[in-house]
Design a protein around this motif. Sequence first.
Motif, PDB file in Angstrom:
ATOM      1  N   UNK A 184       9.149  10.923  -3.588  1.00 30.32           N
ATOM      2  CA  UNK A 184       8.976  11.277  -2.174  1.00 30.32           C
ATOM      3  C   UNK A 184       7.564  11.784  -1.910  1.00 30.32           C
ATOM      4  N   UNK A 185       7.056  12.649  -2.782  1.00 30.33           N
ATOM      5  CA  UNK A 185       5.695  13.163  -2.611  1.00 30.33           C
ATOM      6  C   UNK A 185       4.667  12.054  -2.745  1.00 30.33           C
ATOM      7  N   UNK A 186       4.909  11.114  -3.676  1.00 25.34           N
ATOM      8  CA  UNK A 186       3.980  10.002  -3.877  1.00 25.34           C
ATOM      9  C   UNK A 186       3.907   9.132  -2.624  1.00 25.34           C
ATOM     10  N   UNK A 187       5.060   8.834  -2.034  1.00 25.32           N
ATOM     11  CA  UNK A 187       5.079   8.030  -0.817  1.00 25.32           C
ATOM     12  C   UNK A 187       4.473   8.792   0.362  1.00 25.32           C
ATOM     13  N   UNK A 188       4.788  10.094   0.452  1.00 21.10           N
ATOM     14  CA  UNK A 188       4.278  10.914   1.552  1.00 21.10           C
ATOM     15  C   UNK A 188       2.758  11.007   1.504  1.00 21.10           C
ATOM     16  N   UNK A 189       2.218  11.334   0.340  1.00 20.14           N
ATOM     17  CA  UNK A 189       0.774  11.527   0.226  1.00 20.14           C
ATOM     18  C   UNK A 189       0.018  10.205   0.053  1.00 20.14           C
ATOM     19  N   UNK A 190       0.432   9.412  -0.940  1.00 19.68           N
ATOM     20  CA  UNK A 190      -0.364   8.245  -1.312  1.00 19.68           C
ATOM     21  C   UNK A 190      -0.190   7.030  -0.446  1.00 19.68           C
ATOM     22  N   UNK A 191       0.908   6.962   0.322  1.00 22.08           N
ATOM     23  CA  UNK A 191       1.141   5.777   1.134  1.00 22.08           C
ATOM     24  C   UNK A 191       1.071   6.105   2.623  1.00 22.08           C
ATOM     25  N   UNK A 192       1.977   6.949   3.107  1.00 17.42           N
ATOM     26  CA  UNK A 192       1.941   7.316   4.525  1.00 17.42           C
ATOM     27  C   UNK A 192       0.710   8.162   4.833  1.00 17.42           C
ATOM     28  N   UNK A 193       0.514   9.222   4.055  1.00 18.08           N
ATOM     29  CA  UNK A 193      -0.600  10.130   4.321  1.00 18.08           C
ATOM     30  C   UNK A 193      -1.957   9.469   4.196  1.00 18.08           C
ATOM     31  N   UNK A 194      -2.178   8.716   3.123  1.00 16.11           N
ATOM     32  CA  UNK A 194      -3.477   8.065   2.919  1.00 16.11           C
ATOM     33  C   UNK A 194      -3.775   7.082   4.046  1.00 16.11           C
TER      34      UNK A 194
END
Length: 263
Positions: A79-89
């Motif tokens: 979840x953190x990877x998707x939040x930061x690295x995909x949606x957030x980035x």
Amino acid sequence: MTRTMALTPRIAAAVSLTAAMALTGANVAFGKAIAAEISVYVFVLFRFAVASAALALMVRGEPGPRLSEMTRAQWRDLTLMALFGMVGFTVLMFEGLQRTAAADAGIITAALPAVVAVLGVALVGDRLSGLQLAAVALAVAGLVLVQATGAGGGVTTVLGNALVGVAVLCEASFVVLGKRLAPPYRPLRLALGANLVGLGLSIPLAVAAAPAFDLSAVEPGMWLLGTWYSLSASVICLWLWYRGLPHVETWLAGLATAAIPVA
């Protein structure tokens, strides 16, 4: 002979990681064109929906553990990877590019290898040799020099630069968190999990942006371009990335991110 054979998977992994980041960087031009026609938040939802549908078909024959077997800690990392690295980035980079000069954004992005190396030491417990530190420093210095000497005009704002800087932190987090998940989960299944989480996270953003977005004003060709972007960024890039990530150290994976500003 033994040493050469031992190095081969590591070299192949480095090539795979670099190819993923080069494709990510090349997609920025497409992304800027898409963002000019489609709401960033609506497009993020579209990207994850297209990629999730494609990966759901591709993942059926892939061996290894299933997403349903993930522990609570692994779901947290995913979840953190998707939040930061995909949606957030994606969101922060595009919002930043709308507010600052591309040259400045390129220089800030050039810090990615160093940020990944620092996070690897702080969060994963990596220990870097002097030669490895020198490699990271040379990569960052070279990228900054290339970006600075090729800098063009453009409006620069503190907010725009700050958004790009936070986007860099998000991408570095993506590298470190992915390193913890890549073994034992296989590339396609891990990419599907990341996209499904990204899809869920992007729904509130898209719903909020939808009233101000005129769907009929977007040409069909732009949706085709968006489909290519979705498949290349969320399927091909992630498959290449997770394919190589288990076979290299965090700092070396971070060094591969230098391909983003170069591309």
